[in-house]
Design a protein around this motif. Structure first.
Motif, PDB file in Angstrom:
ATOM      1  N   PRO A 166      34.961  27.863  30.120  1.00  7.74           N
ATOM      2  CA  PRO A 166      35.395  28.522  28.890  1.00  7.74           C
ATOM      3  C   PRO A 166      36.017  27.516  27.921  1.00  7.74           C
ATOM      4  O   PRO A 166      36.092  26.321  28.221  1.00  7.74           O
ATOM      5  N   ALA A 167      36.463  28.040  26.766  1.00 11.44           N
ATOM      6  CA  ALA A 167      37.051  27.163  25.742  1.00 11.44           C
ATOM      7  C   ALA A 167      38.212  27.884  25.066  1.00 11.44           C
ATOM      8  O   ALA A 167      38.238  29.109  24.988  1.00 11.44           O
ATOM      9  N   GLY A 168      39.149  27.086  24.573  1.00  6.57           N
ATOM     10  CA  GLY A 168      40.256  27.673  23.817  1.00  6.57           C
ATOM     11  C   GLY A 168      41.226  28.457  24.693  1.00  6.57           C
ATOM     12  O   GLY A 168      41.192  28.394  25.925  1.00  6.57           O
ATOM     13  N   THR A 169      42.079  29.209  24.029  1.00  4.41           N
ATOM     14  CA  THR A 169      43.109  29.998  24.703  1.00  4.41           C
ATOM     15  C   THR A 169      42.944  31.471  24.356  1.00  4.41           C
ATOM     16  O   THR A 169      42.127  31.842  23.512  1.00  4.41           O
ATOM     17  N   GLU A 170      43.731  32.313  25.031  1.00  7.71           N
ATOM     18  CA  GLU A 170      43.634  33.751  24.783  1.00  7.71           C
ATOM     19  C   GLU A 170      43.956  34.113  23.336  1.00  7.71           C
ATOM     20  O   GLU A 170      43.386  35.057  22.792  1.00  7.71           O
ATOM     21  N   ASP A 171      44.861  33.375  22.725  1.00  8.54           N
ATOM     22  CA  ASP A 171      45.241  33.655  21.330  1.00  8.54           C
ATOM     23  C   ASP A 171      44.811  32.522  20.402  1.00  8.54           C
ATOM     24  O   ASP A 171      45.477  32.216  19.417  1.00  8.54           O
ATOM     25  N   ASP A 172      43.670  31.901  20.707  1.00 10.80           N
ATOM     26  CA  ASP A 172      43.182  30.761  19.928  1.00 10.80           C
ATOM     27  C   ASP A 172      42.996  31.154  18.461  1.00 10.80           C
ATOM     28  O   ASP A 172      42.390  32.191  18.167  1.00 10.80           O
ATOM     29  N   PRO A 173      43.518  30.368  17.521  1.00 13.51           N
ATOM     30  CA  PRO A 173      43.410  30.709  16.092  1.00 13.51           C
ATOM     31  C   PRO A 173      42.020  30.491  15.509  1.00 13.51           C
ATOM     32  O   PRO A 173      41.802  30.789  14.336  1.00 13.51           O
ATOM     33  N   ARG A 174      41.071  30.003  16.306  1.00 12.63           N
ATOM     34  CA  ARG A 174      39.751  29.683  15.760  1.00 12.63           C
ATOM     35  C   ARG A 174      38.803  30.882  15.701  1.00 12.63           C
ATOM     36  O   ARG A 174      37.639  30.744  15.371  1.00 12.63           O
ATOM     37  N   TYR A 175      39.271  32.063  16.015  1.00 13.24           N
ATOM     38  CA  TYR A 175      38.495  33.289  15.838  1.00 13.24           C
ATOM     39  C   TYR A 175      37.158  33.272  16.583  1.00 13.24           C
ATOM     40  O   TYR A 175      36.107  33.481  16.003  1.00 13.24           O
ATOM     41  N   TYR A 176      37.218  33.013  17.888  1.00 17.92           N
ATOM     42  CA  TYR A 176      36.025  33.200  18.697  1.00 17.92           C
ATOM     43  C   TYR A 176      35.624  34.675  18.638  1.00 17.92           C
ATOM     44  O   TYR A 176      36.480  35.554  18.534  1.00 17.92           O
ATOM     45  N   ARG A 177      34.325  34.945  18.727  1.00 12.59           N
ATOM     46  CA  ARG A 177      33.892  36.343  18.791  1.00 12.59           C
ATOM     47  C   ARG A 177      34.504  37.009  20.019  1.00 12.59           C
ATOM     48  O   ARG A 177      34.902  38.172  19.980  1.00 12.59           O
ATOM     49  N   ILE A 178      34.546  36.268  21.115  1.00  9.74           N
ATOM     50  CA  ILE A 178      35.202  36.737  22.334  1.00  9.74           C
ATOM     51  C   ILE A 178      36.136  35.636  22.812  1.00  9.74           C
ATOM     52  O   ILE A 178      35.709  34.511  23.055  1.00  9.74           O
ATOM     53  N   HIS A 179      37.408  35.962  22.929  1.00 12.09           N
ATOM     54  CA  HIS A 179      38.398  34.978  23.360  1.00 12.09           C
ATOM     55  C   HIS A 179      38.487  34.928  24.885  1.00 12.09           C
ATOM     56  O   HIS A 179      37.941  35.780  25.593  1.00 12.09           O
ATOM     57  N   GLN A 181      39.830  35.643  28.374  1.00 14.60           N
ATOM     58  CA  GLN A 181      40.343  36.940  28.825  1.00 14.60           C
ATOM     59  C   GLN A 181      41.357  36.795  29.953  1.00 14.60           C
ATOM     60  O   GLN A 181      41.096  36.095  30.943  1.00 14.60           O
ATOM     61  N   PRO A 182      42.508  37.472  29.853  1.00 14.58           N
ATOM     62  CA  PRO A 182      43.523  37.356  30.913  1.00 14.58           C
ATOM     63  C   PRO A 182      43.065  37.939  32.250  1.00 14.58           C
ATOM     64  O   PRO A 182      43.498  37.475  33.310  1.00 14.58           O
ATOM     65  N   TRP A 183      42.162  38.941  32.226  1.00 22.66           N
ATOM     66  CA  TRP A 183      41.752  39.561  33.489  1.00 22.66           C
ATOM     67  C   TRP A 183      40.912  38.631  34.349  1.00 22.66           C
ATOM     68  O   TRP A 183      40.758  38.863  35.563  1.00 22.66           O
ATOM     69  N   TRP A 184      40.362  37.557  33.745  1.00 23.56           N
ATOM     70  CA  TRP A 184      39.579  36.603  34.529  1.00 23.56           C
ATOM     71  C   TRP A 184      40.420  35.956  35.635  1.00 23.56           C
ATOM     72  O   TRP A 184      39.873  35.529  36.659  1.00 23.56           O
ATOM     73  N   LEU A 185      41.725  35.865  35.422  1.00 23.06           N
ATOM     74  CA  LEU A 185      42.591  35.165  36.383  1.00 23.06           C
ATOM     75  C   LEU A 185      42.563  35.811  37.761  1.00 23.06           C
ATOM     76  O   LEU A 185      42.718  35.120  38.781  1.00 23.06           O
ATOM     77  N   GLU A 186      42.358  37.115  37.808  1.00 19.22           N
ATOM     78  CA  GLU A 186      42.371  37.822  39.089  1.00 19.22           C
ATOM     79  C   GLU A 186      40.986  38.296  39.498  1.00 19.22           C
ATOM     80  O   GLU A 186      40.845  39.007  40.489  1.00 19.22           O
ATOM     81  N   ALA A 187      39.942  37.897  38.754  1.00 13.57           N
ATOM     82  CA  ALA A 187      38.586  38.379  39.026  1.00 13.57           C
ATOM     83  C   ALA A 187      37.874  37.504  40.045  1.00 13.57           C
ATOM     84  O   ALA A 187      38.224  36.341  40.253  1.00 13.57           O
ATOM     85  N   THR A 188      36.864  38.066  40.657  1.00 17.38           N
ATOM     86  CA  THR A 188      36.037  37.292  41.570  1.00 17.38           C
ATOM     87  C   THR A 188      35.028  36.467  40.757  1.00 17.38           C
ATOM     88  O   THR A 188      34.816  36.702  39.561  1.00 17.38           O
ATOM     89  N   GLY A 239      47.585  29.192  34.005  1.00 19.85           N
ATOM     90  CA  GLY A 239      48.739  29.521  34.838  1.00 19.85           C
ATOM     91  C   GLY A 239      48.848  28.521  35.959  1.00 19.85           C
ATOM     92  O   GLY A 239      49.404  27.434  35.792  1.00 19.85           O
ATOM     93  N   THR A 240      48.297  28.839  37.121  1.00 16.64           N
ATOM     94  CA  THR A 240      48.327  27.914  38.256  1.00 16.64           C
ATOM     95  C   THR A 240      46.955  27.268  38.427  1.00 16.64           C
ATOM     96  O   THR A 240      45.937  27.726  37.884  1.00 16.64           O
ATOM     97  N   ALA A 241      46.920  26.211  39.226  1.00 19.81           N
ATOM     98  CA  ALA A 241      45.653  25.534  39.516  1.00 19.81           C
ATOM     99  C   ALA A 241      44.687  26.472  40.225  1.00 19.81           C
ATOM    100  O   ALA A 241      43.475  26.444  39.973  1.00 19.81           O
ATOM    101  N   GLU A 242      45.211  27.328  41.106  1.00 18.93           N
ATOM    102  CA  GLU A 242      44.360  28.269  41.816  1.00 18.93           C
ATOM    103  C   GLU A 242      43.733  29.277  40.852  1.00 18.93           C
ATOM    104  O   GLU A 242      42.546  29.603  40.961  1.00 18.93           O
ATOM    105  N   GLN A 243      44.498  29.782  39.906  1.00 16.43           N
ATOM    106  CA  GLN A 243      43.963  30.728  38.918  1.00 16.43           C
ATOM    107  C   GLN A 243      42.923  30.054  38.028  1.00 16.43           C
ATOM    108  O   GLN A 243      41.876  30.634  37.722  1.00 16.43           O
ATOM    109  N   HIS A 244      43.219  28.829  37.639  1.00 18.69           N
ATOM    110  CA  HIS A 244      42.251  28.094  36.816  1.00 18.69           C
ATOM    111  C   HIS A 244      40.955  27.876  37.590  1.00 18.69           C
ATOM    112  O   HIS A 244      39.850  28.034  37.039  1.00 18.69           O
ATOM    113  N   SER A 245      41.058  27.561  38.859  1.00 15.68           N
ATOM    114  CA  SER A 245      39.880  27.361  39.690  1.00 15.68           C
ATOM    115  C   SER A 245      39.066  28.646  39.793  1.00 15.68           C
ATOM    116  O   SER A 245      37.824  28.616  39.790  1.00 15.68           O
TER     117      SER A 245
END
Length: 377
Positions: A166-179, A181-188, A239-245
């Motif tokens: 992915p690219a950018g952050t959840e609140d990235d000011p560059r106006y991605y069509r889709i930013h 997502q925080p739910w990805w952190l706990e997704a499979t 957040g954590t390295a595990e969440q990023h992974s």
């Protein structure tokens, strides 16, 4: 009341008596009126049809003029360096590819290629920057972008893009069509790879390819860096390295499925993507003496040979005429530090487990690969 029979006689016309009597009657006048209306309608329709034909001709002429405003497909090349976050820290490989492109000239005209990196017009269109509200594959938007990035002139235009997945952050000011997502952190891994949000972030690769390939030659250069080092590069962005992974492995699966579905360019039948292993061009992966076919050879010499082999293969893949580049790595920088220490002892085990589950998924399999393109996970 108009007396039609008198009018006809005064005009010097010798009418058929029966016809005059019919027209002079009330019923005859009604029929005559209908005939006049029909004739007037036919005249107006002919005029309208002529106007429509003129409009169609004008539109066709306008389209012809517009088509002349951007280059032919073989003069417009968009190269997307595809990799997850951390694959190309500080855009080092991008700078190498830019340098290689800068050495290229048209073999017939000797005119240098026009090379552009991170074109804002293209980025706005495919990512949604600058509040671009039209869909990625909007026909008018695509043609507008192509006219801007590949104008019709004697040059070949090469546009290089390398935004990560992915690219950018959840609140990235560059106006991605889709930013992000925080739910990805706990997704499979599967949940991320099949979600509409991940498929469209930072852009939808399938839609991008299908929309732009009729106008430009699209090429994907897939970049792979050893997994633990890649995760350590942006270990705290989620957040954590595990969440990023967890997020990264989902996008690796997403990218693998796209690559498997698009091995060849649908128009030319040529290979659409190739692979570069960062470990084969980085000096820290070579010791002073490297064992090659049972013999110890100079590590630096082996690295330089690998770099030139990869550049030569890339030039051939991109169908560029100049295969050599002695200064492409002059400004190459490498990350330092111990990536396992960066990950933190409490996260290493889970990150390694994520890596183990990627076996057979990443890195992608490449037919007829050079030895330098056989990446380790």
């Amino acid at each position: 009341e108009i007396k039609l029979d008198s009018f006809i006689m005064d005009a010097g016309i010798d009418p058929v008596p029966k016809l005059v009597r019919v027209i002079s009657s009330s019923r005859g006048r009604f029929v005559a009126a209908l005939i006049c209306i029909a004739m007037l309608t036919a005249t107006l329709m002919n005029s309208f049809t002529s106007s429509v034909d003129d409009a169609i001709d004008s539109e066709a002429e306008a389209n012809s003029i517009q088509q002349q405003q951007f280059a032919d497909r073989d003069k417009c090349q968009i190269i997307y360096i595809v990799g997850v976050e951390g694959s190309d820290r500080h855009h080092e490989f991008t700078s190498v590819l830019q340098k290689l492109a800068s050495h290229q000239k048209d073999p017939v005209t000797d005119i240098p290629y026009e090379v552009t990196y991170a074109d804002m017009t293209l980025r706005s269109a495919i990512f949604g920057w600058k509040r671009e509200s039209r869909p990625l594959d909007n026909h008018s938007l695509v043609r507008q972008v192509i006219r801007k990035i590949c104008p019709h002139n004697e040059k070949k235009h090469v546009i290089i893009e390398d935004s990560s997945f992915p690219a950018g952050t959840e609140d990235d000011p560059r106006y991605y069509r889709i930013h992000r997502q925080p739910w990805w952190l706990e997704a499979t891994m599967e949940e991320i790879a099949t979600s509409e949000t991940a498929l469209g972030h930072p852009t939808n690769l399938r839609q991008f390819y299908e929309a732009y390939s009729p106008y430009a030659e699209i090429k994907f250069v897939v970049l792979h860096r050893p997994y633990t080092e890649m995760i350590a590069s942006y270990h705290d962005v989620d957040g954590t390295a595990e969440q990023h992974s967890s997020v990264i492995r989902g996008f690796l699966l997403l990218l693998r499925r796209f690559l498997d579905a698009h091995p060849l360019d649908t128009l030319s039948g040529k290979k659409l993507w190739t692979l570069v292993c960062v470990e084969r061009i980085a000096s820290k992966y070579y010791s002073e003496k490297t064992l090659v076919m049972g013999e110890r050879v100079d590590g630096k010499e082996q690295m330089n040979l690998a770099r030139q082999n990869i550049l030569r293969f890339l030039a051939e893949f991109l169908e560029w005429p100049h295969l050599e580049c002695r200064d492409c790595f002059d400004h190459w920088r490498e990350s330092g530090g111990n990536h396992l220490e960066v990950l933190g002892e409490e996260h290493v085990a889970n990150v390694l487990e994520h890596m183990r589950k990627l076996g057979g998924i990443w890195p992608p399999f490449l037919e007829d690969a050079l030895s330098e393109q056989k990446c380790s996970l």
